[in-house]
Design a protein around this motif. Sequence first.
Motif, PDB file in Angstrom:
ATOM      1  N   CYS A  85       6.937   1.085  -9.612  1.00 51.14           N
ATOM      2  CA  CYS A  85       6.156   1.464  -8.194  1.00 51.14           C
ATOM      3  C   CYS A  85       6.291   0.030  -7.325  1.00 51.14           C
ATOM      4  O   CYS A  85       6.225  -0.622  -7.827  1.00 51.14           O
ATOM      5  CB  CYS A  85       4.936   2.130  -8.396  1.00 51.14           C
ATOM      6  N   GLU A  86       6.147   0.684  -6.266  1.00 51.37           N
ATOM      7  CA  GLU A  86       5.798  -0.534  -5.231  1.00 51.37           C
ATOM      8  C   GLU A  86       4.484  -0.938  -4.926  1.00 51.37           C
ATOM      9  O   GLU A  86       3.670   0.188  -4.695  1.00 51.37           O
ATOM     10  CB  GLU A  86       6.641  -0.223  -3.732  1.00 51.37           C
ATOM     11  N   LEU A  87       4.082  -2.162  -5.715  1.00 51.42           N
ATOM     12  CA  LEU A  87       2.535  -2.155  -5.693  1.00 51.42           C
ATOM     13  C   LEU A  87       2.227  -3.268  -4.611  1.00 51.42           C
ATOM     14  O   LEU A  87       2.770  -4.483  -4.483  1.00 51.42           O
ATOM     15  CB  LEU A  87       2.205  -3.370  -7.040  1.00 51.42           C
ATOM     16  N   PRO A  88       1.528  -2.664  -3.603  1.00 43.79           N
ATOM     17  CA  PRO A  88       1.202  -3.577  -2.376  1.00 43.79           C
ATOM     18  C   PRO A  88       0.293  -4.961  -2.809  1.00 43.79           C
ATOM     19  O   PRO A  88      -0.374  -4.826  -3.670  1.00 43.79           O
ATOM     20  CB  PRO A  88       0.113  -2.648  -1.408  1.00 43.79           C
ATOM     21  N   VAL A  89       0.722  -6.068  -2.153  1.00 44.37           N
ATOM     22  CA  VAL A  89       0.146  -7.293  -2.249  1.00 44.37           C
ATOM     23  C   VAL A  89      -1.235  -7.217  -1.992  1.00 44.37           C
ATOM     24  O   VAL A  89      -2.173  -7.954  -2.507  1.00 44.37           O
ATOM     25  CB  VAL A  89       0.916  -8.403  -1.660  1.00 44.37           C
ATOM     26  N   ALA A  90      -1.537  -6.349  -1.028  1.00 45.06           N
ATOM     27  CA  ALA A  90      -3.056  -5.947  -0.683  1.00 45.06           C
ATOM     28  C   ALA A  90      -3.870  -5.416  -1.992  1.00 45.06           C
ATOM     29  O   ALA A  90      -4.909  -5.145  -1.858  1.00 45.06           O
ATOM     30  CB  ALA A  90      -3.220  -5.308   0.598  1.00 45.06           C
ATOM     31  N   ALA A  91      -3.073  -4.847  -2.841  1.00 42.81           N
ATOM     32  CA  ALA A  91      -3.780  -4.020  -4.049  1.00 42.81           C
ATOM     33  C   ALA A  91      -4.973  -4.658  -4.690  1.00 42.81           C
ATOM     34  O   ALA A  91      -5.809  -4.257  -4.968  1.00 42.81           O
ATOM     35  CB  ALA A  91      -2.797  -3.517  -5.039  1.00 42.81           C
ATOM     36  N   HIS A  92      -4.659  -6.219  -4.860  1.00 34.65           N
ATOM     37  CA  HIS A  92      -5.649  -7.021  -5.604  1.00 34.65           C
ATOM     38  C   HIS A  92      -5.276  -8.434  -5.289  1.00 34.65           C
ATOM     39  O   HIS A  92      -4.232  -8.751  -4.855  1.00 34.65           O
ATOM     40  CB  HIS A  92      -5.430  -6.782  -6.993  1.00 34.65           C
ATOM     41  N   PRO A  93      -6.457  -9.330  -5.041  1.00 34.63           N
ATOM     42  CA  PRO A  93      -6.277 -10.611  -4.728  1.00 34.63           C
ATOM     43  C   PRO A  93      -5.210 -11.405  -5.462  1.00 34.63           C
ATOM     44  O   PRO A  93      -4.527 -12.258  -4.988  1.00 34.63           O
ATOM     45  CB  PRO A  93      -7.684 -11.371  -4.692  1.00 34.63           C
ATOM     46  N   LEU A  94      -5.165 -11.080  -6.667  1.00 35.82           N
ATOM     47  CA  LEU A  94      -4.422 -11.886  -7.608  1.00 35.82           C
ATOM     48  C   LEU A  94      -2.921 -11.220  -7.572  1.00 35.82           C
ATOM     49  O   LEU A  94      -2.041 -12.279  -7.564  1.00 35.82           O
ATOM     50  CB  LEU A  94      -4.791 -11.616  -9.149  1.00 35.82           C
ATOM     51  N   VAL A  95      -2.613 -10.306  -7.003  1.00 39.07           N
ATOM     52  CA  VAL A  95      -1.183  -9.723  -6.862  1.00 39.07           C
ATOM     53  C   VAL A  95      -0.815 -10.533  -5.618  1.00 39.07           C
ATOM     54  O   VAL A  95       0.397 -11.112  -5.574  1.00 39.07           O
ATOM     55  CB  VAL A  95      -1.182  -8.262  -6.803  1.00 39.07           C
ATOM     56  N   GLY A  96      -1.769 -10.601  -4.387  1.00 35.07           N
ATOM     57  CA  GLY A  96      -1.162 -11.357  -3.215  1.00 35.07           C
ATOM     58  C   GLY A  96      -1.115 -12.792  -3.522  1.00 35.07           C
ATOM     59  O   GLY A  96      -0.257 -13.441  -3.209  1.00 35.07           O
ATOM     60  N   ALA A  97      -1.961 -13.355  -4.565  1.00 35.97           N
ATOM     61  CA  ALA A  97      -1.843 -14.958  -4.709  1.00 35.97           C
ATOM     62  C   ALA A  97      -0.090 -15.065  -5.601  1.00 35.97           C
ATOM     63  O   ALA A  97       0.327 -16.190  -5.004  1.00 35.97           O
ATOM     64  CB  ALA A  97      -2.927 -15.210  -5.634  1.00 35.97           C
ATOM     65  N   LEU A  98       0.089 -14.230  -6.430  1.00 35.87           N
ATOM     66  CA  LEU A  98       1.153 -14.373  -7.121  1.00 35.87           C
ATOM     67  C   LEU A  98       2.380 -14.187  -6.171  1.00 35.87           C
ATOM     68  O   LEU A  98       3.151 -15.226  -6.345  1.00 35.87           O
ATOM     69  CB  LEU A  98       1.394 -13.034  -8.081  1.00 35.87           C
ATOM     70  N   ALA A  99       2.373 -13.375  -5.312  1.00 32.28           N
ATOM     71  CA  ALA A  99       3.561 -13.480  -4.344  1.00 32.28           C
ATOM     72  C   ALA A  99       3.497 -14.654  -3.447  1.00 32.28           C
ATOM     73  O   ALA A  99       4.649 -15.257  -3.428  1.00 32.28           O
ATOM     74  CB  ALA A  99       3.096 -12.143  -3.294  1.00 32.28           C
ATOM     75  N   THR A 100       2.496 -15.136  -3.132  1.00 33.52           N
ATOM     76  CA  THR A 100       2.520 -16.199  -2.129  1.00 33.52           C
ATOM     77  C   THR A 100       2.781 -17.314  -3.081  1.00 33.52           C
ATOM     78  O   THR A 100       3.814 -18.389  -2.622  1.00 33.52           O
ATOM     79  CB  THR A 100       1.073 -16.669  -1.785  1.00 33.52           C
ATOM     80  N   ARG A 101       2.431 -17.602  -4.405  1.00 36.25           N
ATOM     81  CA  ARG A 101       2.859 -18.550  -5.262  1.00 36.25           C
ATOM     82  C   ARG A 101       4.258 -18.657  -5.520  1.00 36.25           C
ATOM     83  O   ARG A 101       4.897 -19.768  -5.441  1.00 36.25           O
ATOM     84  CB  ARG A 101       1.918 -18.407  -6.443  1.00 36.25           C
ATOM     85  N   ALA A 102       4.902 -17.332  -5.630  1.00 37.07           N
ATOM     86  CA  ALA A 102       6.521 -17.505  -5.857  1.00 37.07           C
ATOM     87  C   ALA A 102       7.028 -17.698  -4.695  1.00 37.07           C
ATOM     88  O   ALA A 102       8.065 -18.649  -4.532  1.00 37.07           O
ATOM     89  CB  ALA A 102       6.791 -15.805  -6.318  1.00 37.07           C
ATOM     90  N   GLN A 103       6.452 -17.564  -3.277  1.00 35.27           N
ATOM     91  CA  GLN A 103       7.155 -17.873  -2.088  1.00 35.27           C
ATOM     92  C   GLN A 103       6.934 -19.365  -1.998  1.00 35.27           C
ATOM     93  O   GLN A 103       8.170 -19.866  -1.647  1.00 35.27           O
ATOM     94  CB  GLN A 103       6.430 -17.149  -0.963  1.00 35.27           C
TER      95      GLN A 103
END
Length: 490
Positions: free
Chosen positions: A359-377
């Motif tokens: 599934c497509e997991l929104p980065v807004a779903a959990h702070p850690l998911v958002g943090a991972l996305a930014t870290r990879a960027q």
Amino acid sequence: MHTTMRLHCINDNVPQQTVALLRAAAAARGIEFIEYHAPAFDYRPERVLGAGELLYRPAVSLAAQRVEQFLYAPGVASFYAHDAAVLQHCSNPLLAFQRAGLPVPRHFHCHSADRELLRDWAERLGGFPLIVKFAGFSGGKGVLRADSLPALFSLVDFALTTGKVPMLMSYVDEAEHWRVVVIGQQAAVAYRNPLDVDDFRSYGSVAADDFTTAVDADMAELAVDAVATLGLEFGGVDILRHASGRLYLLEANFPCYHPHAEEHGGIPVSGMMLDYLCDKARRLQGIAPREAPAPWHASRGPLRRGDCGQRLGDAPELYVLDDFVTGDELQQLRTLLDDAAWLRAQSSQFKADFTGESCELPVAAHPLVGALATRAQSLLGLDNHMGQTLRYRRYRGGEHHPLHSDDYRVGGLRLVATAILYLNDAGPGGETHFPQAQPAAVSVTPRAGRLACWLSVTGEGAQDAAALHESLALQAGEKITLTQFFYLPG
Ligand SMILES: O=C(O)CCC(=O)C(=O)O
Ligand SMILES: [Fe+2]
């Protein structure tokens, strides 16, 4: 005079996803995001916006409209085609469309339950069935169907008694139901809405194949004309295409629920809206149009410098980095992703097939998911113009992912790079395999906390054949991944 652009967004009970997507698209473009809660707005005169500000009101309430009218000033970039439009509200759009020469179904506002009048109108509208439509609802809720005079009489009596004035409309049978999203003078995306079983009403498609940015020319023209007739430059237009090919315009909604095409069709509508407003702000201020963004491969980021972990082979540009997340983070992520109910509540696009469940997991779903996305960027040194989700995938024994390239284009964006995070030690099997890598094929073994990232497009902008990859069949157990697909203009 290149100051930061600011998007002023007026909220009042708007679905959370709408705001989240706009906020993410603004962040990806370095646009400051300012949110207003309309019912609590203080109407201080100094709040009125200056030229060059960006304004959008995703909320439909009267309170939100008032705030928008108050904030607006000439020179503000909004989806209104001219200054007066922000103060006007058309109470009979179908009439406006008709007078503008656009094809609409025959219709009649029904203020009377007079039997002779209703009989006469039923005939003028082409006989039964008829559509009985009430304003102010969405999702087909205000649309009813009357199949006979007794049904019509009783329905109209009830409606008028309860203070609601219906509109009677001819029924267009054998028609495809379309939603076209217009941005500026372009039909940005169209999607076909299937009919619900045993119903005459359609619902928003969730099948990615139903969405297209290559909108039929006649439908695109009609949708753009409809939006322009209302003095607007954005809207969700509902159109019927009859089996004969003839089009009927039903509605042009402003604002419209744009996340639908974004979530289910993968079309970056929020980003396209913001790009339009930014271009308009420049035009209004007499600033030269945005320069075409530097090609992604001109980036001097770590991925381009060969600085993203251990480089594997010569081609593609492929790196592996262990311990991209800490043990604690890994644990937290596993707890989240093992909670099937939580996952399903986050994403509407749950799929399960031979490539596992995903599934497509929104980065807004959990702070850690958002943090991972930014870290990879930051690790890759790449922005992501469609970074609002990470793709979750869980393979089980026997499942695999066939050979493919991730190079993919959508709405002016191109998927240039992929970063896949493995959340467990998977195997036997389950390696991410690059059979055409040079000088020799490469296999990345899934290890908890390991990140693999690669470019699917060469420096010259061609698809890199060496980046073709597959997930080899997992022989037992599970393989759990979270993947970021990097989309950049191009
Ligand atoms: O699971 C993998 O190893 C690869 C998945 C993949 O290629 C994709 O999701 O595009
Ligand atoms: Fe892939």
